[in-house]
Design a protein around this motif. Structure first.
Motif, short mmCIF file in Angstrom:
data_model
loop_
_atom_site.label_atom_id
_atom_site.label_comp_id
_atom_site.label_asym_id
_atom_site.label_seq_id
_atom_site.Cartn_x
_atom_site.Cartn_y
_atom_site.Cartn_z
N ASN A 1 -4.80 1.67 -10.46
CA ASN A 1 -3.55 1.01 -10.12
C ASN A 1 -2.63 0.86 -11.33
O ASN A 1 -1.42 1.06 -11.22
N ALA A 2 -3.20 0.52 -12.49
CA ALA A 2 -2.39 0.38 -13.70
C ALA A 2 -1.79 1.73 -14.11
O ALA A 2 -0.64 1.79 -14.55
N GLN A 3 -2.56 2.79 -13.95
CA GLN A 3 -2.04 4.12 -14.29
C GLN A 3 -0.91 4.51 -13.35
O GLN A 3 0.12 5.03 -13.77
N ALA A 4 -1.10 4.25 -12.06
CA ALA A 4 -0.05 4.57 -11.08
C ALA A 4 1.21 3.77 -11.39
O ALA A 4 2.32 4.31 -11.37
N ILE B 1 0.86 -1.18 0.00
CA ILE B 1 0.00 0.00 0.00
C ILE B 1 0.90 1.22 0.00
O ILE B 1 1.83 1.32 0.79
N VAL B 2 0.60 2.14 -0.89
CA VAL B 2 1.35 3.39 -0.99
C VAL B 2 0.38 4.53 -0.72
O VAL B 2 -0.68 4.60 -1.36
N LYS B 3 0.72 5.37 0.21
CA LYS B 3 -0.14 6.52 0.51
C LYS B 3 0.27 7.68 -0.40
O LYS B 3 1.44 7.99 -0.53
N ILE B 4 -0.74 8.26 -1.04
CA ILE B 4 -0.51 9.41 -1.91
C ILE B 4 -1.49 10.52 -1.54
O ILE B 4 -2.49 10.27 -0.87
#
Length: 76
Positions: A26-29, A3-6
């Protein structure tokens, strides 16, 4: 999977861009992360050149997969 917080602002940018480019958020990130990483490692390359490298790498990955004989015979 981690998990990445943005920030909310970045999430909104991801949401809008993913919709426009028919990708999941998710694919775009992940795309932006890969392009950003390659940009930092190869500052002499332009965006289009990085995308070409990603496409070539994907082709090589697909070509290296050993398909069962029944699948290979059908493709021929």
């Amino acid at each position: 999977m981690g998990i990445v917080k943005i920030s909310e602002h970045m999430h909104e940018n991801l949401r809008l861009t993913s919709g426009a480019l028919s990708r999941s958020i998710n694919a775009q990130a992940e795309h932006w992360l890969r392009v950003g990483m390659l940009s930092e490692l190869n500052p002499n390359l332009r965006y289009g050149e990085i995308c070409q490298l990603l496409i070539q790498a994907e082709h090589q990955a697909v070509d290296s997969i050993d398909l069962p004989v029944s699948f290979s015979a059908r493709a021929a």
